[in-house]
Design a protein around this motif. Structure first.
Motif, mmCIF file in Angstrom:
data_model
loop_
_atom_site.group_PDB
_atom_site.id
_atom_site.type_symbol
_atom_site.label_atom_id
_atom_site.label_comp_id
_atom_site.label_asym_id
_atom_site.label_seq_id
_atom_site.Cartn_x
_atom_site.Cartn_y
_atom_site.Cartn_z
ATOM 1 N N MET A 59 0.840 -1.191 0.000
ATOM 2 C CA MET A 59 0.000 0.000 0.000
ATOM 3 C C MET A 59 0.881 1.249 0.000
ATOM 4 S SD MET A 59 -2.936 0.784 2.706
ATOM 5 C CE MET A 59 -4.001 2.124 2.533
ATOM 6 N N ALA A 60 0.649 2.124 -0.917
ATOM 7 C CA ALA A 60 1.441 3.350 -1.034
ATOM 8 C C ALA A 60 1.019 4.366 0.015
ATOM 9 C CB ALA A 60 1.276 3.935 -2.426
ATOM 10 N N ARG A 61 1.984 5.144 0.474
ATOM 11 C CA ARG A 61 1.705 6.200 1.448
ATOM 12 C C ARG A 61 1.501 7.517 0.720
ATOM 13 N NH1 ARG A 61 5.939 5.912 6.296
ATOM 14 N NH2 ARG A 61 4.256 6.937 7.390
ATOM 15 N N LYS A 62 0.666 8.361 1.292
ATOM 16 C CA LYS A 62 0.484 9.699 0.746
ATOM 17 C C LYS A 62 1.681 10.550 1.133
ATOM 18 C CE LYS A 62 -4.477 9.554 1.307
ATOM 19 N NZ LYS A 62 -5.614 10.112 2.057
ATOM 20 N N LYS A 63 2.000 11.520 0.312
ATOM 21 C CA LYS A 63 3.128 12.392 0.602
ATOM 22 C C LYS A 63 2.915 13.180 1.898
ATOM 23 C CE LYS A 63 6.418 15.409 -1.484
ATOM 24 N NZ LYS A 63 7.133 15.688 -2.686
ATOM 25 N N LEU B 208 4.258 11.362 5.060
ATOM 26 C CA LEU B 208 5.694 11.142 5.223
ATOM 27 C C LEU B 208 6.283 12.137 6.221
ATOM 28 C CD1 LEU B 208 6.676 10.648 1.484
ATOM 29 C CD2 LEU B 208 6.406 8.883 3.221
ATOM 30 N N PRO B 209 7.333 11.735 6.951
ATOM 31 C CA PRO B 209 7.957 12.661 7.894
ATOM 32 C C PRO B 209 8.659 13.816 7.174
ATOM 33 C CG PRO B 209 9.135 10.568 7.840
ATOM 34 C CD PRO B 209 7.935 10.416 6.978
ATOM 35 N N THR B 210 8.745 14.947 7.832
ATOM 36 C CA THR B 210 9.402 16.115 7.250
ATOM 37 C C THR B 210 10.425 16.682 8.222
ATOM 38 O OG1 THR B 210 7.752 17.629 8.099
ATOM 39 C CG2 THR B 210 7.370 16.768 5.905
ATOM 40 N N LYS B 211 11.360 17.442 7.680
ATOM 41 C CA LYS B 211 12.368 18.168 8.452
ATOM 42 C C LYS B 211 12.540 19.537 7.816
ATOM 43 C CE LYS B 211 15.212 14.269 9.923
ATOM 44 N NZ LYS B 211 16.574 13.738 9.955
ATOM 45 N N VAL B 212 13.184 20.463 8.520
ATOM 46 C CA VAL B 212 13.466 21.794 7.986
ATOM 47 C C VAL B 212 14.975 21.902 7.770
ATOM 48 C CG1 VAL B 212 13.354 24.272 8.418
ATOM 49 C CG2 VAL B 212 11.482 22.799 9.138
ATOM 50 N N CYS B 213 15.357 22.333 6.595
ATOM 51 C CA CYS B 213 16.772 22.480 6.245
ATOM 52 C C CYS B 213 17.350 23.696 6.971
ATOM 53 C CB CYS B 213 16.910 22.657 4.741
ATOM 54 S SG CYS B 213 18.605 22.888 4.178
ATOM 55 N N ARG C 47 12.601 10.738 1.665
ATOM 56 C CA ARG C 47 12.769 10.116 0.345
ATOM 57 C C ARG C 47 13.234 8.683 0.534
ATOM 58 N NH1 ARG C 47 16.089 14.788 -2.936
ATOM 59 N NH2 ARG C 47 14.528 16.416 -2.695
ATOM 60 N N SER C 48 12.898 7.829 -0.403
ATOM 61 C CA SER C 48 13.238 6.418 -0.258
ATOM 62 C C SER C 48 14.745 6.182 -0.213
ATOM 63 C CB SER C 48 12.609 5.595 -1.379
ATOM 64 O OG SER C 48 13.080 6.008 -2.633
ATOM 65 N N ARG C 49 15.528 7.045 -0.855
ATOM 66 C CA ARG C 49 16.978 6.864 -0.805
ATOM 67 C C ARG C 49 17.559 7.190 0.575
ATOM 68 N NH1 ARG C 49 18.348 11.716 -4.847
ATOM 69 N NH2 ARG C 49 18.068 13.435 -3.386
ATOM 70 N N ASN D 156 19.109 6.019 6.651
ATOM 71 C CA ASN D 156 19.754 7.020 7.503
ATOM 72 C C ASN D 156 18.956 8.314 7.633
ATOM 73 O OD1 ASN D 156 20.187 7.860 4.909
ATOM 74 N ND2 ASN D 156 22.303 8.420 5.194
ATOM 75 N N TRP D 157 17.636 8.222 7.739
ATOM 76 C CA TRP D 157 16.799 9.416 7.858
ATOM 77 C C TRP D 157 17.157 10.237 9.094
ATOM 78 C CZ3 TRP D 157 14.157 12.909 5.559
ATOM 79 C CH2 TRP D 157 13.207 13.673 6.204
ATOM 80 N N GLU D 158 17.539 9.597 10.186
ATOM 81 C CA GLU D 158 17.889 10.311 11.404
ATOM 82 C C GLU D 158 19.112 11.205 11.213
ATOM 83 O OE1 GLU D 158 17.364 6.912 11.460
ATOM 84 O OE2 GLU D 158 15.300 7.165 12.115
#
Length: 48
Positions: free
Chosen positions: A1-5, A8-13, A23-25, A29-31
């Motif tokens: 099942m695909a997730r909606k955008k 998805l978790p977000t961060k601020v640059c 992003r899947s890539r 190492n998202w942390e």
């Protein structure tokens, strides 16, 4: 099942101040992801 955008978790640059989403890539190492792009990673963080 695909997730909606919006689910998805977000961060601020810290360099440009814009939010960016997971992003899947970055799966393993998202942390440790801090910047939204290589360009922001190379530039100095914006001071406000």
């Amino acid at each position: 099942m695909a997730r909606k955008k919006t689910d998805l978790p977000t961060k601020v640059c810290p360099s440009c101040g814009r939010p960016f989403t997971w992003r899947s890539r970055w799966r393993r190492n998202w942390e440790s992801v801090v910047y939204c792009s290589e360009r922001c990673r190379r530039s100095k963080p914006k001071t406000t």
